[in-house]
Motif scaffolding. Structure first.
Motif, PDB file in Angstrom:
ATOM      1  N   ILE A  86       0.831  -1.211   0.000  1.00 23.70           N
ATOM      2  CA  ILE A  86       0.000   0.000   0.000  1.00 23.70           C
ATOM      3  C   ILE A  86       0.864   1.258   0.000  1.00 23.70           C
ATOM      4  O   ILE A  86       0.623   2.195  -0.764  1.00 23.70           O
ATOM      5  CB  ILE A  86      -0.948   0.025   1.226  1.00 23.70           C
ATOM      6  CG1 ILE A  86      -1.946  -1.126   1.128  1.00 23.70           C
ATOM      7  CG2 ILE A  86      -1.668   1.370   1.340  1.00 23.70           C
ATOM      8  CD1 ILE A  86      -2.819  -1.296   2.351  1.00 23.70           C
ATOM      9  N   TYR A  87       1.883   1.287   0.864  1.00 22.45           N
ATOM     10  CA  TYR A  87       2.644   2.514   1.100  1.00 22.45           C
ATOM     11  C   TYR A  87       4.004   2.551   0.412  1.00 22.45           C
ATOM     12  O   TYR A  87       4.702   3.555   0.493  1.00 22.45           O
ATOM     13  CB  TYR A  87       2.811   2.731   2.610  1.00 22.45           C
ATOM     14  CG  TYR A  87       1.492   2.855   3.320  1.00 22.45           C
ATOM     15  CD1 TYR A  87       0.679   3.968   3.123  1.00 22.45           C
ATOM     16  CD2 TYR A  87       1.032   1.859   4.169  1.00 22.45           C
ATOM     17  CE1 TYR A  87      -0.546   4.086   3.760  1.00 22.45           C
ATOM     18  CE2 TYR A  87      -0.190   1.967   4.811  1.00 22.45           C
ATOM     19  CZ  TYR A  87      -0.968   3.087   4.602  1.00 22.45           C
ATOM     20  OH  TYR A  87      -2.181   3.197   5.224  1.00 22.45           O
ATOM     21  N   SER A 136      -0.981   6.645  -0.603  1.00 19.82           N
ATOM     22  CA  SER A 136      -1.970   5.805  -1.278  1.00 19.82           C
ATOM     23  C   SER A 136      -3.123   6.676  -1.774  1.00 19.82           C
ATOM     24  O   SER A 136      -3.284   7.822  -1.353  1.00 19.82           O
ATOM     25  CB  SER A 136      -2.498   4.737  -0.313  1.00 19.82           C
ATOM     26  OG  SER A 136      -3.256   5.333   0.728  1.00 19.82           O
ATOM     27  N   ILE A 177      -6.465   7.559  -1.296  1.00 21.22           N
ATOM     28  CA  ILE A 177      -7.434   7.389  -0.207  1.00 21.22           C
ATOM     29  C   ILE A 177      -8.837   7.092  -0.724  1.00 21.22           C
ATOM     30  O   ILE A 177      -9.650   6.526  -0.005  1.00 21.22           O
ATOM     31  CB  ILE A 177      -7.446   8.588   0.763  1.00 21.22           C
ATOM     32  CG1 ILE A 177      -7.866   9.881   0.067  1.00 21.22           C
ATOM     33  CG2 ILE A 177      -6.087   8.737   1.439  1.00 21.22           C
ATOM     34  CD1 ILE A 177      -8.052  11.070   1.006  1.00 21.22           C
ATOM     35  N   ARG A 229      -9.557   4.986  -3.006  1.00 19.44           N
ATOM     36  CA  ARG A 229      -9.641   3.557  -3.342  1.00 19.44           C
ATOM     37  C   ARG A 229      -9.472   2.695  -2.088  1.00 19.44           C
ATOM     38  O   ARG A 229      -9.258   1.498  -2.186  1.00 19.44           O
ATOM     39  CB  ARG A 229      -8.564   3.195  -4.361  1.00 19.44           C
ATOM     40  CG  ARG A 229      -8.770   3.915  -5.686  1.00 19.44           C
ATOM     41  CD  ARG A 229      -7.810   3.446  -6.716  1.00 19.44           C
ATOM     42  NE  ARG A 229      -8.217   2.081  -7.095  1.00 19.44           N
ATOM     43  CZ  ARG A 229      -7.529   1.318  -7.911  1.00 19.44           C
ATOM     44  NH1 ARG A 229      -6.400   1.738  -8.445  1.00 19.44           N
ATOM     45  NH2 ARG A 229      -7.954   0.108  -8.215  1.00 19.44           N
ATOM     46  N   ARG A 230      -9.564   3.335  -0.938  1.00 18.46           N
ATOM     47  CA  ARG A 230      -9.349   2.652   0.337  1.00 18.46           C
ATOM     48  C   ARG A 230     -10.679   2.456   1.063  1.00 18.46           C
ATOM     49  O   ARG A 230     -11.743   2.696   0.531  1.00 18.46           O
ATOM     50  CB  ARG A 230      -8.387   3.480   1.210  1.00 18.46           C
ATOM     51  CG  ARG A 230      -7.029   3.825   0.599  1.00 18.46           C
ATOM     52  CD  ARG A 230      -6.033   2.686   0.616  1.00 18.46           C
ATOM     53  NE  ARG A 230      -5.865   2.039   1.895  1.00 18.46           N
ATOM     54  CZ  ARG A 230      -5.035   2.425   2.863  1.00 18.46           C
ATOM     55  NH1 ARG A 230      -4.258   3.494   2.708  1.00 18.46           N
ATOM     56  NH2 ARG A 230      -4.953   1.744   3.987  1.00 18.46           N
ATOM     57  N   GLU A 231     -10.594   2.101   2.323  1.00 15.96           N
ATOM     58  CA  GLU A 231     -11.764   1.891   3.154  1.00 15.96           C
ATOM     59  C   GLU A 231     -12.589   3.190   3.223  1.00 15.96           C
ATOM     60  O   GLU A 231     -12.027   4.276   3.151  1.00 15.96           O
ATOM     61  CB  GLU A 231     -11.346   1.494   4.579  1.00 15.96           C
ATOM     62  CG  GLU A 231     -10.446   0.284   4.660  1.00 15.96           C
ATOM     63  CD  GLU A 231      -8.953   0.587   4.561  1.00 15.96           C
ATOM     64  OE1 GLU A 231      -8.161  -0.297   4.921  1.00 15.96           O
ATOM     65  OE2 GLU A 231      -8.569   1.692   4.112  1.00 15.96           O
ATOM     66  N   ARG A 288     -11.429   6.162   5.261  1.00 10.94           N
ATOM     67  CA  ARG A 288     -10.246   6.877   4.785  1.00 10.94           C
ATOM     68  C   ARG A 288     -10.559   7.804   3.605  1.00 10.94           C
ATOM     69  O   ARG A 288      -9.703   8.538   3.153  1.00 10.94           O
ATOM     70  CB  ARG A 288      -9.163   5.892   4.350  1.00 10.94           C
ATOM     71  CG  ARG A 288      -8.551   5.092   5.470  1.00 10.94           C
ATOM     72  CD  ARG A 288      -7.367   4.298   4.954  1.00 10.94           C
ATOM     73  NE  ARG A 288      -7.004   3.230   5.837  1.00 10.94           N
ATOM     74  CZ  ARG A 288      -6.175   3.355   6.879  1.00 10.94           C
ATOM     75  NH1 ARG A 288      -5.614   4.510   7.141  1.00 10.94           N
ATOM     76  NH2 ARG A 288      -5.905   2.310   7.629  1.00 10.94           N
ATOM     77  N   GLN A 289     -11.769   7.758   3.108  1.00 12.63           N
ATOM     78  CA  GLN A 289     -12.104   8.523   1.915  1.00 12.63           C
ATOM     79  C   GLN A 289     -12.523   9.956   2.218  1.00 12.63           C
ATOM     80  O   GLN A 289     -12.804  10.723   1.296  1.00 12.63           O
ATOM     81  CB  GLN A 289     -13.191   7.797   1.122  1.00 12.63           C
ATOM     82  CG  GLN A 289     -12.675   6.483   0.566  1.00 12.63           C
ATOM     83  CD  GLN A 289     -13.723   5.693  -0.170  1.00 12.63           C
ATOM     84  OE1 GLN A 289     -14.787   6.197  -0.493  1.00 12.63           O
ATOM     85  NE2 GLN A 289     -13.419   4.433  -0.442  1.00 12.63           N
TER      86      GLN A 289
END
Length: 146
Positions: A23-24, A103, A105, A107-109, A112-113
């Motif tokens: 991810i990072y 990352s 954000i 496309r994350r949980e 986190r958006q």
């Protein structure tokens, strides 16, 4: 001498290269710092690169930047999604801020958006890994020259 650009990094970024490299990325925070310093130098800028896991310390640094920095690059990590205190400090600092996320954000949980600090940022760079810091420096070089 011109004021530096503060490059502020939030919680767990000291674990870069070790923490979830899929991810990072595999760069350490020191690798990111070295690349940012080289890009800043090429642009005729200086940076003051810092990291803290403590929200209050980040708030203090943003407040300090008001008098001691030309602009801020802020990767607030998880505090991006929870810290109204950082947003308030950014707005009080009255400096251009570029928000950076390694990352994407979006496309994350779902939690986190959303980023509170985006409301105080001139721009947001996410999903481009460590290159985001270099792009933020380029954007700030243009903003500061204007």
């Amino acid at each position: 001498m011109a004021k530096p650009i503060y490059v502020l990094n939030g919680p767990n970024l000291n674990m870069l290269g070790l923490r979830e490299p899929a991810i990072y990325g595999s760069d350490s925070l020191d690798d990111v710092r070295k690349k940012a310093e080289a890009r800043a130098k090429a642009l005729g800028l200086t940076i003051d690169f810092r990291q803290s896991n403590i929200e209050g310390e980040l708030v203090t640094w943003v407040q300090e930047a008001r008098d001691k920095a030309a602009a801020i690059i802020l990767n607030a990590g998880a505090y991006s999604h929870s810290s109204i205190a950082l947003l308030d400090a950014m707005q009080a600092a009255e400096l251009p801020v570029i928000e950076v996320h390694l990352s994407n954000i979006f496309r994350r949980e779902p939690y986190r958006q959303h980023s509170y600090i985006s409301h105080g940022a001139k721009g947001v760079i996410c999903g481009l890994g460590a290159k985001g810091y270099e792009l933020a420096l380029e954007a700030l070089a243009d903003l500061l020259a204007a």
